[in-house]
Structure formats: structure tokens, C-alpha cells
Design an enzyme around this catalytic site. Structure first.
Site, PDB file in Angstrom:
ATOM      1  N   GLY A 135     -36.523  72.927 -56.810  1.00 43.57           N
ATOM      2  CA  GLY A 135     -37.133  74.046 -57.513  1.00 43.57           C
ATOM      3  C   GLY A 135     -38.346  73.632 -58.329  1.00 43.57           C
ATOM      4  N   VAL A 138     -33.902  66.136 -71.622  1.00 45.50           N
ATOM      5  CA  VAL A 138     -34.015  67.306 -72.496  1.00 45.50           C
ATOM      6  C   VAL A 138     -32.689  67.505 -73.219  1.00 45.50           C
ATOM      7  CG1 VAL A 138     -34.312  69.808 -72.552  1.00 45.50           C
ATOM      8  CG2 VAL A 138     -35.767  68.397 -71.066  1.00 45.50           C
ATOM      9  N   GLU A 192     -18.952  67.625 -44.558  1.00 41.67           N
ATOM     10  CA  GLU A 192     -19.828  66.551 -44.078  1.00 41.67           C
ATOM     11  C   GLU A 192     -19.271  65.180 -44.457  1.00 41.67           C
ATOM     12  OE1 GLU A 192     -24.006  68.804 -43.484  1.00 41.67           O
ATOM     13  OE2 GLU A 192     -23.696  68.069 -45.512  1.00 41.67           O
ATOM     14  N   GLY A 210     -37.155  69.283 -64.592  1.00 41.80           N
ATOM     15  CA  GLY A 210     -36.385  69.077 -63.371  1.00 41.80           C
ATOM     16  C   GLY A 210     -37.283  68.834 -62.174  1.00 41.80           C
TER      17      GLY A 210
END
Lengths: 446, 446
Positions: free
Chosen positions: B17, B81, B173, B13
Site C-alpha cells: 500500500g 512509529v 500453501e 509503511g
């Protein structure tokens, strides 16, 4: 033509020609309808820079509605023309809408064509639309990704081989941009491959690249391409294109990416009107750009073929389309005020211009030839000048400056499903771009 | 863990993170592999601005390879994956590649989810990827195009009705941006419709918008939305979504465009590992972010659920993913040097931030609340600060300044085949985006 109602002028095509006609028609007492199947005008001369990750699509495309929104007499229609009723004077759209007209200007352009080899298209896509450009960008980037995970040296070599068919301006500009993408932009990005080992082969059937330029300019372009590392194959007619190879000169070249920059075919305007066309589908218009036998219907740009006063054909470039659009609009205006004088179109050739990589270009104004970095800066300034709107000018100028200084191209996005394409059994050039399942994948970003 | 070979760390990823983990791992004596199924890192907080034509995709996405290209120990793999072998410590990719690891960090994010109503997805698409954003942009623009050629007043009204399900930050938004797109940007562009007649309805099941903010901030947001013209429906659970209508509160609202901003589901990381997950698919990680029973495998960001020291769950926002990535990397570094101390994750909440239109925002730092134009400018500066790279910062700042001053949004491109969508018998929300024939149409530009 005298009509009881306010005259209706329909312009089909929001390209260079159609927009020039709309502009020239400003102030005329008529209702104008502009029809295009895209919602945007595209600055095609820079399309290759989207395909090679330098520019983003929005930087070379403008919403047509916005370009004409200060002209209340102009109605924009998003729709695909499928026919013209030349008796009833009606343009028919695919959705069933019928648009009546008193005068019609057709600037519907051209698309790339394979002339009897339509089976080559999935293996050697061309470059005419924004979708073509983002699909090509994706193919180019995926080729490096596939090569990075390929363990067989021969297969890896093939994946890093880029063949471009056609040595006109598009082929030359693509070749220069692709070799720089590999050798400069991607230089540090991979671990298993050396992007700078990529081979770019430009295959041209004729004896020189940029055949419409002067021979000495062609020679300069060829030299500049070779200096960048492009292999230039001249006098080589391509005899076959397969999923992963291209055949010319009796040999077969394994190439993971094959690009078609060789031929164009006019839009089907001649068919809509039931009039004669040349081999490339172009209408043989009258000297005033009207369609033979239909003095109130005009065709311009890449849709037509016309010989200029000097006996040379008008070239299929943006400026010729603009001049044609302006001329057709002037004829319409004259007819509207009852002027039936003959008004032959005279094309004025401003010059030829092409760029090779990020520091070489060639410009031939006839009275002045520019090459090298002077040519490149002139090329850049000229293109920025011809762009529409201050914002795009600023952004493209900044983008080019950035690439010039750093070598980084920021629009390196693979934005369609690609997991099939990097699988262990890739179907190189399978033409699957965009046709795969488009359900969104699991997102990886938080 | 002692290994005979150089330790191998795999990060899955390239979101907030994963990239934070990669950054924190700098200098560690290990081979690092970064796997993502996209070639780009996406700045998700601004994705709604791509969907609403303010920004171009390339402005909020960065090639992952380039972000790590100065780290020779990091190998980037473009791949999907499909599983993790927790016995053999191998990550399996769809193309068959097997990637062994000693330590694994999973930051595979979340996707939008319909929780038992998957049949709603084609009618109410969500927003998680660049493709989602360009598809939504296309839907929004096509709605106005369809309305322009629609002759039935009721059908036209429905086409100009935009329903957004979910009053979190994304829904709020989007609602603000869509109403401004209609009322400001498109104001002059049409002849048969008034884009400012467009209705934007924000439907929220709970009692207030922005439920994770303080109640007074929610009240401010609701007031700001209403002032812009958004209809806010609170306490209304949606009971059905159809092709052209959404049902809530016992009534059916005809809406040509329906957008899902209501729920997310974690990536299938829990399934890959065969461990327990909560209802939203999130792994219940240990205090140090490792997966229960698998101390060398970590999960971060939207893939996990974890309760902070203060008893509140860590929110699913970018900054939490970043802090998690950094923490997981620190634990890996400690383990590599033989340190087995317990290292619980402490999440530090910097604040909540949301924007409504182009001149209102709200920011809650806990010790300081900002709203109105001060909030908006702070919001803008904060987002520019968190972008990666000077070029994107400059470009987005210029873009926002441009929109702020002129109201024009330049990325108003419809870039997929659309002729079906504006046909006389439109299948509103047919979900056909991208699945249609993608052969290039006749080009219209010269």
C-alpha cells in the site's frame, strides 16, 4: 587396528577438510559418521561478500546432509562435540550422545580470537560464521541509517567511519567491499548524508598488508586499496578498542563500526585430547597428521600446526585443509588394510589469491602473478569453480555479473530487531545483535 | 489545505500500500517522507517459500531506500512509529524524532494474532516477517534433526508431526510446501528416520479450506492437499495449544511443530489516532479512505476495514492494499490542488490465487478458473510479474525451475544457535528461537 565389528570412522567438522576426508573415504568398508554443530558447509572465502551485502547466506552454504546423501554408509549428526575419550575411543556430544570410533579425524577449524583482549569482542566483532556475516551486514547498514538521522556533524562523521583491524585477506577484502558499498551501491539512497563520505581505515600491525603474499603483491594491494579510497595504516598495533573508538599509534580514532580481522584461535580439539598445543591452540601433529601418541586420531586444517617439507608452516587456508583431509583419509584407508608404512603429509601450495573491490584482484601462483581486471576475472572463475553444485555456481556468477554491471547489491537486509539501534541514544557496538527481544514487530507490509 | 510551506506528505509503511501511494504521488509538489521500521519491502505472498527453504530472504525483499532512490523528494526514515499527534499533525517515532505532516497515509499492515490465546504464540508461531520465516525454517529443519537422533518411537513420531492451524491461503500453501519438503527434498538425507513418514495436518475451524474462494475451488484445494498426503481436518476449532500438542475435536494431537496461520490483528494505527476500530483492530475508514473526522489522514490495506460498492468487505490481500494506496494518493493530490470533491474508493477484485505444492495451483479470475499445472504455471508467471526488479525475477524463476526439475531446495539453513534444540531433553516449541546466547560457536569449517 583389528576390530570384530565393521570399522567406524568418525569425522568431526563439515568444513573443507572434513568433507575432503569424507570424499576420499568413498568405497571404504566402514561406517562413517560426520558430526558438525551446524547443518551446513560454509564456503568461507566468500563470507565477506555476505557481510557486505553482495551474496545471500544460502548462496555460500550447503546442507551437509545433502552433500553426502548419496553415501549410505555416511551418517550425519548435528551436534556439538564437547570431549573425546581417548581411552574408550568415544566422541562425546553436548546432548549426551556418545559416538564410538576406531578412527577419528578432527577438522574443527578455528574461530577469531582477541588474545588477551576478549573485552574487545563486543566492539569489534569478527567474521567466521553466517551469523557473524548477517550481524556484520546489519551493523554496516545500521551505521548509515544512524548517520542519516544524526544531526551532530561530529557524531555523524564517527558513524560513517569504519575501522578494520587486521590487514590479512579478510581485512583487505572487507575494506574493498565496504568502500564500494558506500561509494557505489548506497550512493543515491540517502538525503542527509553522502555515503561516499564514509571513511574506511584498515589498520595493520605489520609493515604490509597480505603479509603471506610476496612483497610486490602486498604493495599492489595497498595501492589498489588507496585508489579505492581506503586509508591504510601500516605498522600500527591497536592498543585499545572501545564502544565507539579504536586506539593506535598514540591516537584515538572515533569509529561507529569496528571490525576484527586480526587473529584466530584453533577449536578446542587439543583440550579434548589432552595434548600439547601452540599459542593459537593448534595441535602439533605428527608428519602423517596423527595426534602424538594417538596414531588412530588425526587432526587437519586450522586445528593443527605442521611444518611442510620445505621448512615453512602449512598456511591456514581452505586448500591446506582439503589436502590434509584427503591425506588423513588415505592414512586411515592404509591402516584399515593393515598397511603400517609411514605416510608423511606433503602440502602443495597452489597459490595466493585475494580480491580488492569489484575490478581488482591479485593472484600469485608462484610461476605467474595476475593483478588488475585479469586477476579479478580469474579470481571470480576460480571461486565459481570451487563452489559446490551447479545451481550455486550459476547464481553467484549471475549475482557478480549483476553487481559488476549495475553496482547494486541486492542482499541489503537488516533482519534483526533494530529499533534500539536507531534510537536517539544509540549504544554503538553494544553487542546487542540478536540478544534483544525477538518477538515480531508489527508488520508494515500488506 | 493551504500551507505557507511546501506541503509535507508522510507515508508510514513500505508495504504494497505505502509503495503504491509513493508511486502515485510522483510529480506532486510536496516533500514526502516514507517511514518503516524495517529497511526492506517484503513480498509477503512468497514468504511461506522462505519458511519452507525454497527461497532465500534476499530474493523476496528489497531495500526500501533503493526502491525510491530516484525520487529526490522522497526521504526514507528507518524508524518505529509509536504515536500520531492529531492536533499538531506530527508522527512520533520511538527514537524521539517528530515528523510533521500535512497529509498522512497509514499503511502499517497487520500481524498475526491469537485473540485471547496469546499464551499459544510461543508454541504456534505465525508468519509475517522475514525473521518469522527464518525462525520457522529453522524449526522445521530442527524437527527432522531431532527425530533423527530420537530413539523413542512415539517421541520420534511426534517430532515428525506438523500441525498447521488455519486453512486460509497461508495454511494451505505451507501445508503443501512442508509435505513436499519432507517427501521430496529430504527423502535421502537421513539414516534413522524416513522423512516421508512425516505427517502434515491442516486444521481449519470452518467447513472448508480457502473460505474466500468459490466452494468448488475449495474442494479442489482439499483434494489436491489430500493427494499430496496432507491430512485435512475441517470444522475443527482448536481448543488448546501446548508445547508439544494441539487439541481439537476432543482429541489431543502430539506434534513437534505447530504453526499458526489462523488470525491477524491490524497494526495499532487506530490507537495512535484514538479512533474506532473493529474487533481485529482495523480502522473503519470513510469511503475515500480517510479516517473519520480527520480528512487529511488516510489509512489503507490491512490496517482498515471497508465495504466495497457491492456490499462485500474489501479483502486483506496485497492488491487491495495497492489499490488503496493509489486511491489515497489520488485524494491527497486532489486536495493539494484545491479539489474537495468526494472521491469514494472502489475496489476492483482481480481474482483469487493459491498454490499447492510444486505442480498444482488454483486461480479464480471470476470469468476464468485455472487449476492443475496450468494454474501452477500461471501462478508462477503472475508472481514473477509482480516482483520488483529484473534480477529478482530472473533469480526466483531460476530457483523455481531448479526445484521443479530436481526437487532440491537450496535454502535449507539453520542459522541460529541450535545446540539446545537438539539436546537430549528438547523443549519442543520452547519459543527460544533467537533468544538464546548468540555468541558465535567454534567454527567448524576451515
Amino acid at each position: 587396528m583389528n576390530t570384530a565389528h565393521r570399522p567406524r570412522i568418525v569425522v568431526v567438522g563439515g568444513g573443507f577438510g572434513g568433507l575432503a576426508a569424507i570424499k576420499e573415504l568413498k568405497g571404504v568398508a566402514a561406517d562413517i559418521t560426520l558430526i558438525d554443530r551446524r547443518n551446513h558447509h560454509l564456503f568461507q572465502p566468500l563470507l565477506y561478500q555476505v557481510a557486505t551485502t553482495s551474496l545471500a547466506p544460502a548462496e555460500i552454504a550447503w546442507p551437509i546432509r545433502q552433500l553426502v546423501h548419496k553415501r549410505p554408509e555416511v551418517t550425519t549428526l548435528l551436534g556439538e562435540v564437547v570431549g573425546v575419550d581417548r581411552e574408550a575411543n568415544i566422541v562425546r556430544l553436548r546432548n549426551g550422545t556418545q559416538v564410538p570410533f576406531d578412527y577419528l579425524i578432527l577438522g574443527t577449524g578455528a574461530q577469531h580470537a582477541y588474545f588477551g583482549h576478549d573485552d574487545w569482542e563486543p566492539y569489534a566483532p569478527g567474521l567466521k560464521t553466517l551469523e557473524d556475516a548477517t550481524a556484520m551486514r546489519r551493523r554496516l547498514l545500521i551505521a548509515f541509517e544512524k548517520a542519516e538521522i544524526e544531526t551532530d556533524p561530529e557524531a555523524r562523521k564517527a558513524l560513517l567511519t569504519f575501522a578494520i583491524i587486521g590487514g590479512g585477506a579478510t581485512g583487505v577484502e572487507l575494506a574493498g567491499a565496504i568502500i564500494e558499498l558506500a561509494r557505489i551501491t548506497l550512493r543515491q539512497d540517502f538525503r542527509n548524508i553522502k555515503p561516499e563520505d564514509a571513511r574506511v581505515i584498515l589498520i595493520e600491525a605489520g609493515p604490509r598488508v597480505l603479509a603471506n603474499f610476496k612483497p610486490e603483491m602486498s604493495a599492489y594491494a595497498e595501492r589498489a586499496l588507496r585508489e579505492l579510497g581506503v586509508e591504510v595504516e601500516l605498522g600500527q598495533a591497536v592498543t585499545a578498542v572501545n564502544a565507539d573508538s579504536v586506539e593506535f599509534g598514540g591516537t584515538s580514532l572515533k569509529a561507529g563500526t569496528i571490525i576484527w580481522a586480526a587473529g584466530v584461535l584453533a577449536s578446542p580439539a587439543a583440550k579434548w585430547l589432552g595434548v600439547e598445543a601452540d599459542r593459537a591452540g593448534r595441535i602439533k601433529v605428527m608428519p602423517d597428521l596423527s595426534v602424538p601418541g594417538l596414531p588412530h586420531i588425526f587432526a587437519i586444517g586450522d586445528t593443527v600446526t605442521i611444518v611442510n617439507g620445505n621448512g615453512k608452516p602449512v598456511p591456514g587456508i581452505g586448500d591446506a585443509a582439503k589436502q590434509g583431509g584427503r591425506h588423513a583419509a588415505k592414512v586411515v584407508k592404509a591402516r584399515l588394510r593393515g598397511d603400517t608404512a609411514e605416510m608423511p603429509f606433503h602440502y602443495h601450495h597452489l597459490g595466493d589469491i585475494a580480491t580488492i573491490g569489484r575490478s581488482r584482484a591479485l593472484i600469485d601462483f608462484g610461476w605467474l602473478q595476475l593483478t588488475g581486471w585479469i586477476g579479478w576475472w580469474t579470481w571470480g572463475l576460480a571461486h565459481i569453480y570451487f563452489l559446490i553444485g551447479m545451481k550455486n555456481r550459476i547464481f553467484i556468477a549471475l549475482n557478480w555479473l549483476w553487481i559488476y554491471l549495475t553496482g547494486y547489491r541486492s542482499a541489503r537486509l537488516i533482519t534483526e530487531p533494530h529499533s534500539d539501534e536507531v534510537s536517539a541514544a544509540p549504544a554503538a557496538g553494544s553487542g546487542s545483535a540478536g540478544t534483544a527481544d525477538t518477538r515480531r514487530p508489527d508488520s508494515k507490509a500488506a
